[in-house]
Write an enzyme that holds these catalytic residues in place. Structure first.
Site, PDB file in Angstrom:
ATOM      1  N   ASP A  78       0.834  -1.201   0.000  1.00  0.00           N
ATOM      2  CA  ASP A  78       0.000   0.000   0.000  1.00  0.00           C
ATOM      3  C   ASP A  78       0.866   1.247   0.000  1.00  0.00           C
ATOM      4  O   ASP A  78       1.861   1.339   0.724  1.00  0.00           O
ATOM      5  CB  ASP A  78      -0.889  -0.005   1.241  1.00  0.00           C
ATOM      6  N   ASP A  79       0.485   2.267  -0.786  1.00  0.00           N
ATOM      7  CA  ASP A  79       1.300   3.480  -0.855  1.00  0.00           C
ATOM      8  C   ASP A  79       1.310   4.235   0.469  1.00  0.00           C
ATOM      9  O   ASP A  79       2.231   4.989   0.760  1.00  0.00           O
ATOM     10  CB  ASP A  79       0.841   4.381  -2.006  1.00  0.00           C
ATOM     11  N   TYR A 118       5.088  -0.541 -13.132  1.00  0.00           N
ATOM     12  CA  TYR A 118       5.859   0.661 -13.414  1.00  0.00           C
ATOM     13  C   TYR A 118       7.219   0.303 -14.007  1.00  0.00           C
ATOM     14  O   TYR A 118       7.757  -0.774 -13.760  1.00  0.00           O
ATOM     15  CB  TYR A 118       6.070   1.465 -12.134  1.00  0.00           C
ATOM     16  N   GLU A 177       8.716  -3.224 -12.633  1.00  0.00           N
ATOM     17  CA  GLU A 177       8.077  -4.070 -11.642  1.00  0.00           C
ATOM     18  C   GLU A 177       7.627  -5.361 -12.305  1.00  0.00           C
ATOM     19  O   GLU A 177       7.116  -5.341 -13.430  1.00  0.00           O
ATOM     20  CB  GLU A 177       6.874  -3.357 -11.030  1.00  0.00           C
TER      21      GLU A 177
END
Length: 490
Positions: A47-48, A425, A446
């Site tokens: 989670d960011d 990404y 990624e």
């Protein structure tokens, strides 16, 4: 064309059982050698909101391979009580300084919360290195200087992510995006925001920074920049951005990123259902592809001129989150479920390294050969490379596309898949040329077996490999199926 080739890859960062995860890669080649600097976010979970610090690995070209140092947590690239995100490296070829831009976000404030309340929790920061990434300065908070009063109208903002560039004039450019508050009061709540790409810039080698105007029309977010040849219009700045509109958005600037003309959709570059960051890279086209030549046939033995090595392959200067009006998520809010379940020139002759050779598999000594800056390079045509997953419903299969006519949004080739499986990404870099004259590129991205954030991979490939593996795109078309003219700035 035969069976598509897949470059060999190296894993740079791998998630751990503790939940420690690595996301949002960036790559920067730094002369001489070159040294390769790979960066990523280190998160306590995918989670960011659990992003923590930035990490780095230094790679050195030795013989025919890249030797990577151990991963290093960049302790100075942080503000107290903030989490560090969106690494965006940039090299000033005139001073030798390496900048690492990032956004420092207060506590665990999610991007979605900033958008919903219109209260920005992000700070524009950078650290610098004078020794090619061996040591880094303390963090510098540039928010007041570079954002200033615009922060009142920005719900949040971030860099890139991925590399920045330097223009022939010496201007330094950091790609960025913001969620602009279009209407603040709607029954006591933020009523409308929209994402827009733009650039931060410096004309004094990083002593002071400013923000340019936003791409004015289409919703555009995470972005990267490249200098392209505009023919009679001269060189223009090209921006390619993530968008929730079904395909990528491109926008051009004729004032070096101070402002952008209205963006346009790029139908040949489709987005995933919820969008995904992608990388763009401009590089000097093979000599026989330039105006006045008859084209560059695959299989010719023509050797390109020496190419300079500068950040992101640009010519020498000496030479996530959600849109509150719908349309899917856009930006750096990448939650645990993102992944496959996410809804939402070189010498093309026989001396070209074969698949599996080059930096990884070739037993011969290999190293990029660099040249002194040449003023003529700034007048040469450029091509573009683009990396992005090909999946429409999920982030799957990292791919590379080529555009020989960068101002024409219909001129992108079909994708060359360089990794089969979940992927997200990415960041591209030009790393030099082989003794045979082959332009060579690297990509960090990624990847994973089940989800796209299991690891961050690194691979190397040549322009010849790209040309052997991409298929032509649909070609420029206009209304009624008629050929479409190239988009040129007026």
């Amino acid at each position: 064309m035969g069976t598509p080739q897949v470059p060999l890859r190296t894993t740079l960062f791998h998630s751990e059982r503790s939940g420690l995860t690595y996301r949002v890669p960036a790559l920067l080649p730094v002369p001489s050698g070159p040294t390769l600097l790979a960066f990523a976010e280190q998160r306590l979970s995918p989670d960011d909101a659990h992003a923590h610090r930035l990490v780095q690995r230094r790679g050195t070209l030795t013989g025919g391979s890249v030797r990577w140092d151990a991963a290093l947590v960049l302790g100075t690239a942080a503000l107290e009580q903030h989490r560090s995100m969106n690494p965006c490296p940039l090299h000033d070829a005139r001073t030798g300084t390496v900048f690492l831009f990032f956004v420092a976000v207060r506590g665990q404030t999610p991007e979605a919360a900033q958008i919903a309340t219109g209260r920005n929790a992000a700070r524009l920061c950078c650290v610098t290195s004078q020794d090619a990434g061996r040591t880094w300065s303390v963090a510098r908070d540039l928010t007041e200087e570079a954002v200033g009063g615009a922060e009142r109208d920005w719900a949040t903002f971030a860099m890139g992510p991925g590399h920045g560039i330097q223009l022939p004039s010496g201007r330094l450019l950091v790609p960025a995006y913001t969620y602009r508050v279009d209407r603040r009061e709607c029954f006591g709540k933020i009523c409308r925001t929209s994402p827009h790409a733009f650039a931060f810039y410096s004309d004094d080698h990083g002593q002071t920074w400013h923000h340019g105007s936003l791409v004015p029309n289409l919703r555009s977010g995470e972005c990267q920049l490249a200098v392209v040849d505009g023919g009679w219009a001269g060189s223009v700045l090209y921006c390619n951005a993530r968008s929730p509109l079904g395909s990528r958005v491109q926008a051009l600037s004729t004032d070096d990123g101070t402002s952008f003309m209205p963006g346009e959709l790029v139908p040949t570059l489709p987005e995933t259902a919820r969008g995904c960051q992608g990388s763009i890279l401009g590089f000097l086209a093979p000599p026989s592809s330039r105006p006045g030549d008859k084209g560059w046939p695959v299989g010719s033995s023509m050797t390109p001129p020496p190419l300079n090595l500068y950040a992101s392959g640009q010519e020498s200067p000496e030479q996530g989150s959600g849109d509150t009006q719908g349309g899917g998520r856009l930006g750096r809010t990448e939650r645990r479920e993102d992944g496959p379940g996410d809804r939402g020139p070189g010498d093309p002759g026989p001396r070209e390294p074969s698949p599996g050779s080059g930096l990884h598999g070739d037993r011969r000594d290999w190293a990029p050969q660099l040249s002194r800056p040449s003023a003529t390079l700034t007048q040469s045509p450029t091509w573009l490379l683009y990396s992005h997953p090909v999946g429409r419903r999920a982030r799957l299969h990292m791919s590379v596309r080529l555009n020989r006519s960068p101002l024409d949004p219909h001129s992108w080739t079909e994708p060359w898949v360089i990794y089969q499986g979940p992927s997200g990404y990415s960041d591209l870099a030009y790393i030099g040329r082989t003794p045979e004259g082959a332009s060579t590129f690297a990509c960090v991205y990624e990847s994973g077996a089940r989800v796209s954030y299991e690891e961050i991979s690194f691979c190397v490939f040549s322009l010849q490999q790209v040309l052997q593996n991409v298929l032509p795109g649909p070609g420029p078309r206009g209304q009624g199926g008629k050929p479409r003219a190239q988009c040129r700035p007026s």
